[in-house]
Every structure is written in structure tokens, then in C-alpha cells.
Design an enzyme around this catalytic site. Structure first.
Site, mmCIF file in Angstrom:
data_model
loop_
_atom_site.group_PDB
_atom_site.id
_atom_site.type_symbol
_atom_site.label_atom_id
_atom_site.label_comp_id
_atom_site.label_asym_id
_atom_site.label_seq_id
_atom_site.Cartn_x
_atom_site.Cartn_y
_atom_site.Cartn_z
ATOM 1 N N HIS A 284 -10.313 -5.240 -2.661
ATOM 2 C CA HIS A 284 -8.956 -5.477 -2.191
ATOM 3 C C HIS A 284 -8.988 -5.857 -0.732
ATOM 4 O O HIS A 284 -9.764 -5.305 0.057
ATOM 5 C CB HIS A 284 -8.060 -4.255 -2.413
ATOM 6 N N LEU A 285 -8.119 -6.779 -0.395
ATOM 7 C CA LEU A 285 -7.917 -7.216 0.981
ATOM 8 C C LEU A 285 -6.712 -6.464 1.512
ATOM 9 O O LEU A 285 -5.625 -6.533 0.934
ATOM 10 C CB LEU A 285 -7.682 -8.728 0.985
ATOM 11 N N HIS A 286 -6.909 -5.714 2.597
ATOM 12 C CA HIS A 286 -5.784 -5.074 3.283
ATOM 13 C C HIS A 286 -5.187 -6.085 4.261
ATOM 14 O O HIS A 286 -5.911 -6.622 5.114
ATOM 15 C CB HIS A 286 -6.251 -3.882 4.116
ATOM 16 N N ASP B 130 0.853 -1.188 0.000
ATOM 17 C CA ASP B 130 0.000 0.000 0.000
ATOM 18 C C ASP B 130 0.891 1.242 0.000
ATOM 19 O O ASP B 130 1.876 1.333 0.730
ATOM 20 C CB ASP B 130 -0.911 0.003 1.237
ATOM 21 N N ILE B 131 0.512 2.209 -0.828
ATOM 22 C CA ILE B 131 1.338 3.406 -0.998
ATOM 23 C C ILE B 131 1.280 4.305 0.244
ATOM 24 O O ILE B 131 2.201 5.105 0.468
ATOM 25 C CB ILE B 131 0.896 4.155 -2.285
ATOM 26 N N ASN C 118 -12.746 -3.033 2.998
ATOM 27 C CA ASN C 118 -13.630 -1.879 3.145
ATOM 28 C C ASN C 118 -14.661 -1.913 2.024
ATOM 29 O O ASN C 118 -14.328 -2.264 0.884
ATOM 30 C CB ASN C 118 -12.829 -0.581 3.072
ATOM 31 N N GLY D 207 -15.306 3.099 4.160
ATOM 32 C CA GLY D 207 -14.044 3.772 3.850
ATOM 33 C C GLY D 207 -13.402 3.347 2.552
ATOM 34 O O GLY D 207 -12.212 3.589 2.334
ATOM 35 N N GLN D 208 -14.176 2.719 1.662
ATOM 36 C CA GLN D 208 -13.603 2.281 0.391
ATOM 37 C C GLN D 208 -13.381 3.476 -0.534
ATOM 38 O O GLN D 208 -14.292 4.300 -0.724
ATOM 39 C CB GLN D 208 -14.523 1.263 -0.294
HETATM 40 P P1 AMP Z 1 -9.670 1.582 0.459
HETATM 41 O O1 AMP Z 1 -9.745 2.891 1.192
HETATM 42 O O2 AMP Z 1 -10.064 0.395 1.283
HETATM 43 O O3 AMP Z 1 -10.373 1.626 -0.879
HETATM 44 O O4 AMP Z 1 -8.133 1.345 0.188
HETATM 45 C C1 AMP Z 1 -7.473 1.806 -0.938
HETATM 46 C C2 AMP Z 1 -6.015 1.716 -0.621
HETATM 47 O O5 AMP Z 1 -5.300 1.840 -1.834
HETATM 48 C C3 AMP Z 1 -5.511 2.829 0.318
HETATM 49 O O6 AMP Z 1 -4.963 2.242 1.477
HETATM 50 C C4 AMP Z 1 -4.475 3.551 -0.531
HETATM 51 O O7 AMP Z 1 -3.379 3.978 0.219
HETATM 52 C C5 AMP Z 1 -4.092 2.486 -1.544
HETATM 53 N N1 AMP Z 1 -3.575 2.978 -2.808
HETATM 54 C C6 AMP Z 1 -4.113 3.935 -3.597
HETATM 55 N N2 AMP Z 1 -3.359 4.109 -4.710
HETATM 56 C C7 AMP Z 1 -2.333 3.226 -4.609
HETATM 57 C C8 AMP Z 1 -1.202 2.921 -5.423
HETATM 58 N N3 AMP Z 1 -0.983 3.549 -6.602
HETATM 59 N N4 AMP Z 1 -0.339 1.971 -5.015
HETATM 60 C C9 AMP Z 1 -0.553 1.329 -3.848
HETATM 61 N N5 AMP Z 1 -1.588 1.567 -3.028
HETATM 62 C C10 AMP Z 1 -2.472 2.512 -3.396
#
Ligand code: AMP
Length: 114
Positions: A100-102, A30-31, A87, A93-94
């Protein structure tokens, strides 16, 4: 479903720190990491939210969980523990509409979440 930043990562149109890939699943860091380990596991098939999962996606959903658990074991933090989170939509919070699975690990994580 409209194109997302994760679809661009799957197509290698934008860079990501990829840590796992097979025919069905891609995982990358995750970035904006919220823990020392914060990896996202996504299906290569674009599915916008958990609400859009179909019965036919059951195996794919399971693959995300299995890939995350295998990563935790491989990286050596499975015994200490970790958290997996999906999420969904606004209150969940999506922000990226490709499921995606965190996977979060590397420190004690508070519960319940805010
Ligand atoms: P969500 O809020 O559950 O939709 O999570 C989206 C996640 O994607 C967040 O934790 C962001 O930090 C992550 N994210 C967004 N853009 C990127 C990217 N280019 N590379 C890696 N992670 C990303």
C-alpha cells in the site's frame, strides 16, 4: 499469501471510506490518519511486500503512483505538497502485508521521519 484486512476491503467484506477505484487500484482513507489527508492506495492484486514485486508488476506499481498524484491534483493539495510512503517489513513499520502507498497531506510533514 494469506488473506489480509485489505483483501477484505477489496471484496467489500468490511467497510472503508473508498475515495478512488479502477480495475487495478483501490484507494481508501486510513482508519488511523496521521495527517489531515491520509489515503491508502492498494493494488487489487495481492502482493505482500515491496520485496515481492516482480518485473511484471511494473505497470501496476506505476498505477499506484499515478492514482495518488491524480488524487492530489483533484483534491487541490498537489501544489502545496504531499508525501507518499511504502513501508516494508518490520523495520519499515509494515503491519498489513498487502502493499500500500500511504498518501499524506494537509500539513507540513517533518523530515527525516522518526
Ligand atoms: P503499514 O503500517 O504501512 O502496514 O500501514 C497499514 C495502515 O493500514 C495503517 O496506517 C493503518 O492505520 C491502516 N489500516 C488498518 N486497518 C485499516 C482499515 N480497516 N481501514 C483503513 N485503514 C486501515
Amino acid at each position: 499469501m494469506s488473506d489480509t484486512i485489505f483483501a477484505k476491503i477489496i471484496r467489500r467484506e468490511i467497510p472503508a471510506q473508498i475515495v478512488f477505484e479502477d480495475d487495478h487500484v483501490l484507494a481508501f482513507k486510513d482508519i488511523h490518519a496521521q495527517a489531515p489527508v491520509h489515503v491508502l492506495f492498494i493494488p487489487k492484486k495481492p502482493i505482500a511486500t515491496l520485496n515481492d514485486l516482480q518485473d511484471g508488476d511494473a505497470e501496476l506499481a506505476g498505477r499506484l503512483l499515478l492514482a495518488a498524484a491524480a488524487y492530489a491534483k483533484r483534491e487541490g493539495f498537489a501544489e502545496n505538497g504531499y508525501r507518499v510512503v511504502f513501508n516494508c517489513n518490520g523495520d519499515g513499520g509494515q503491519t498489513v502485508f498487502h502493499i500500500h502507498l500511504h498518501l499524506l497531506a494537509g500539513r507540513a510533514l517533518s523530515w527525516p521521519p522518526g
